[in-house]
Design a protein around this motif. Structure first.
Motif, short mmCIF file in Angstrom:
data_model
loop_
_atom_site.label_atom_id
_atom_site.label_comp_id
_atom_site.label_asym_id
_atom_site.label_seq_id
_atom_site.Cartn_x
_atom_site.Cartn_y
_atom_site.Cartn_z
N ASP A 514 0.82 -1.20 0.00
CA ASP A 514 0.00 0.00 0.00
C ASP A 514 0.86 1.27 0.00
N LYS A 515 0.24 2.36 -0.37
CA LYS A 515 0.85 3.68 -0.24
C LYS A 515 -0.11 4.58 0.51
N LEU A 516 0.43 5.41 1.36
CA LEU A 516 -0.41 6.39 2.05
C LEU A 516 -0.67 7.54 1.09
N VAL A 517 -1.89 8.05 1.14
CA VAL A 517 -2.27 9.22 0.36
C VAL A 517 -2.85 10.22 1.34
N ASN A 518 -2.10 11.24 1.67
CA ASN A 518 -2.54 12.25 2.64
C ASN A 518 -2.64 13.62 1.97
#
Length: 543
Positions: A514-518
């Motif tokens: 996964d990748k964080l998207v903030n």
């Protein structure tokens, strides 16, 4: 709605007025955040989900903390050493860390946090009467509360049953926060809504399901490089809007300063297929995309001693390998995740974890011809005579699973998708009640051991999180060997061997890392980005 907004406004006015009595006059800065998954407790002994981790991290400190590269840094402990046998950790505590002011302290003033408080906090964590969801932290590592010692106020020790090199990483978990005995003993279970810690913000108000407010801790011990006391913000206001699309619209209206994650229902509106901000929103906010220690996968029950496995075609290695080769993960990430993920071509340990090496661990890349060949070698050419396979998931992952269903159909594997409520599916997985399931593993602490423990033979249900029933003697021997290797580089090589060995046996299908998207408003600076997606607000400024 009108009454609600008047109520919130009144609360914030009162809070910021209180701030004004403590701080110099000037503009008051409030960081607004929405917690869409709700919040059940502010007691760090029950910090089991992301929202709890985020909020607890503002109120509490532990012995150590992580930086943005996941390196271990001092916190309440300024230094430490380990005995030559790897069993005794000695921590030397700072002498300027005070609990936040509270009426239960003498004169209402927060007292010094001491080694006795660490003994109390860790002992409480493993106390069966407390029933902490974090009791596993020490359950197999110490003999009991006597393992935690305080020779004096500024020296704290932990005595382990056997060496455990990732202990410092483990201690960064919010479960390991220091709490004051007099406040916890006074409130008991209600400490969940009366938290007192040593962190940069102190608890002020919580109307459950509606709003929570934290205020700046004026006596916080950490300072910036120029010697200014942290934090910079005056307050944090959290709301609890459960619908992500509604919450996103509040963010667009600048009612919130931060937004985490992008839901599939409106992902295309915000992101291009390549993972960039669409023209519609370009320049309206800032976005951070980075590795997130979360492996999304399909789990396959492989323990042939279990009745539901004995007649399952998934018990056959070549069928499991065929499934791994049949899924075009790159296409899946691009079109279903708008490139906010990394295809799972390596092992279970995710990208972003120290020691991750995609060249050392050999997973599975898309190869439809190889998938067909393996299926034929297993005795099911073109899928003939292969029983239908049930794949269990939750509604929120339906699009992903339907894509996988289509991919498997191309090689002759017919799947029936079973939609299960989240809590029910977790319970079924924890009881070895499903053969084939979608799951994820988010790091509890930044060390690969946390991921490999999912396949350790002694962690089979009901003793641990080995949800696939995987058991391999060589894997277990390497896992136990790693406990005696203190050098990180050498230990990481053992991790890679284990991960590679496990992937050869294919008890899982790694979908993606996964990748964080903030998202942040453009007037926010000082943001921390780390692979645990831990919200750190002590350095944040709002201009």
């Amino acid at each position: 709605m009108y009454r609600y907004r008047i109520f919130i406004l009144g609360v914030m006015m009162a809070i910021l007025t209180a701030c004004g009595h403590q701080e110099e006059k000037g503009k008051r800065t409030v960081f607004a955040i929405n917690l869409d998954q709700g919040l059940t407790s502010m007691d760090p002994a029950f910090a089991r989900n992301q929202n709890a981790l985020w909020m607890d991290n503002q109120v509490f400190n532990g012995l150590v903390q992580i930086d943005d590269s996941l390196h271990i840094k001092p916190c309440v402990a300024k230094s430490w050493e380990l005995s030559t046998d790897g069993l005794l950790y000695t921590f030397h505590l700072r002498k300027d860390v005070y609990f936040q002011d509270d009426p239960l302290f003498k004169g209402g003033k927060g007292r010094l946090a001491t080694a006795a408080d660490m003994v109390y906090s860790f002992g409480r964590l493993i106390d069966p009467k407390v029933a902490s969801s974090g009791s596993w932290i020490f359950s197999d590592k110490v003999t009991g509360k006597e393992a935690f010692m305080a020779p004096n106020d500024s020296t704290f020790q932990i005595k382990l049953k056997q060496p455990f090199p990732p202990l410092l990483a483990l201690l960064t978990a919010q479960y390991c926060s220091v709490v004051p005995h007099e406040v916890v003993d006074h409130y008991g279970k209600d400490f969940r809504s009366h938290p007192v810690g040593t962190g940069p913000f102190r608890f002020k108000y919580w109307k459950e399901g509606e709003v929570m407010v934290l205020l700046k801790n004026p006596n916080y011990w950490e300072k910036d490089a120029q010697g200014h006391r942290l934090p910079y913000l005056d307050a944090i206001k959290a709301t609890f809007i459960s619908d992500k699309q509604t919450a996103f619209m509040e963010f667009i209206k600048q009612k919130h300063d931060f937004f985490n994650g992008i839901d599939g229902s409106y992902r295309d509106d915000i992101l291009t297929k390549g993972g960039s901000i669409t023209r519609k929103y370009k320049g309206k906010f800032s976005m951070s995309i980075a590795p997130f220690l979360n492996t999304e996968y399909l789990g396959i029950l492989v323990d042939t001693n279990l009745a539901i496995v004995k007649n399952s075609p998934l018990r056959m290695l070549k069928v499991r390998q065929a499934i791994n080769y049949a899924i075009n993960k790159g296409r899946m990430i691009k079109y279903l995740r708008n490139s906010t993920g990394t295809p799972g071509y390596a092992g279970f340990i995710p990208q972003g974890m120290p020691g991750y090496d995609s060249t050392a661990v050999h997973g599975y890349r898309y190869d439809i011809e190889k998938a067909k060949r393996l299926l034929a070698e297993a005795g099911f050419p073109g899928g003939r005579n292969l029983p239908d396979i049930t794949l269990s998931t939750t509604v929120s992952y339906r699009d992903l699973i339907e894509f996988i269903q289509g991919e498997l159909q191309k090689v002759g594997i017919t799947t029936h998708v079973e939609l299960v409520q989240g809590a029910s599916l977790r319970e079924l997985i924890a009881k070895n009640g499903v053969n084939f399931f979608r799951a994820s593993w988010i790091a509890d602490y930044p060390d690969g051991e946390n991921y490999l423990s999912v396949f350790y033979g002694k962690n089979k249900i009901p003793f641990g999180p080995n949800y696939t029933g995987f058991h391999n003697k060589k894997f277990d021997a390497l896992f136990e060997q790693a406990y005696h290797v203190s050098n990180d580089t050498a230990r990481f090589k053992l991790y890679q061997q284990m991960d590679d060995l496990m992937m050869q046996q294919a008890p899982v299908v790694i979908l993606y890392y996964d990748k964080l998207v903030n998202l942040y408003q453009n007037n926010i600076s000082g943001v921390h980005i780390n692979a645990q997606n831990l919200l750190i607000l002590k350095d944040v400024k709002k201009n």
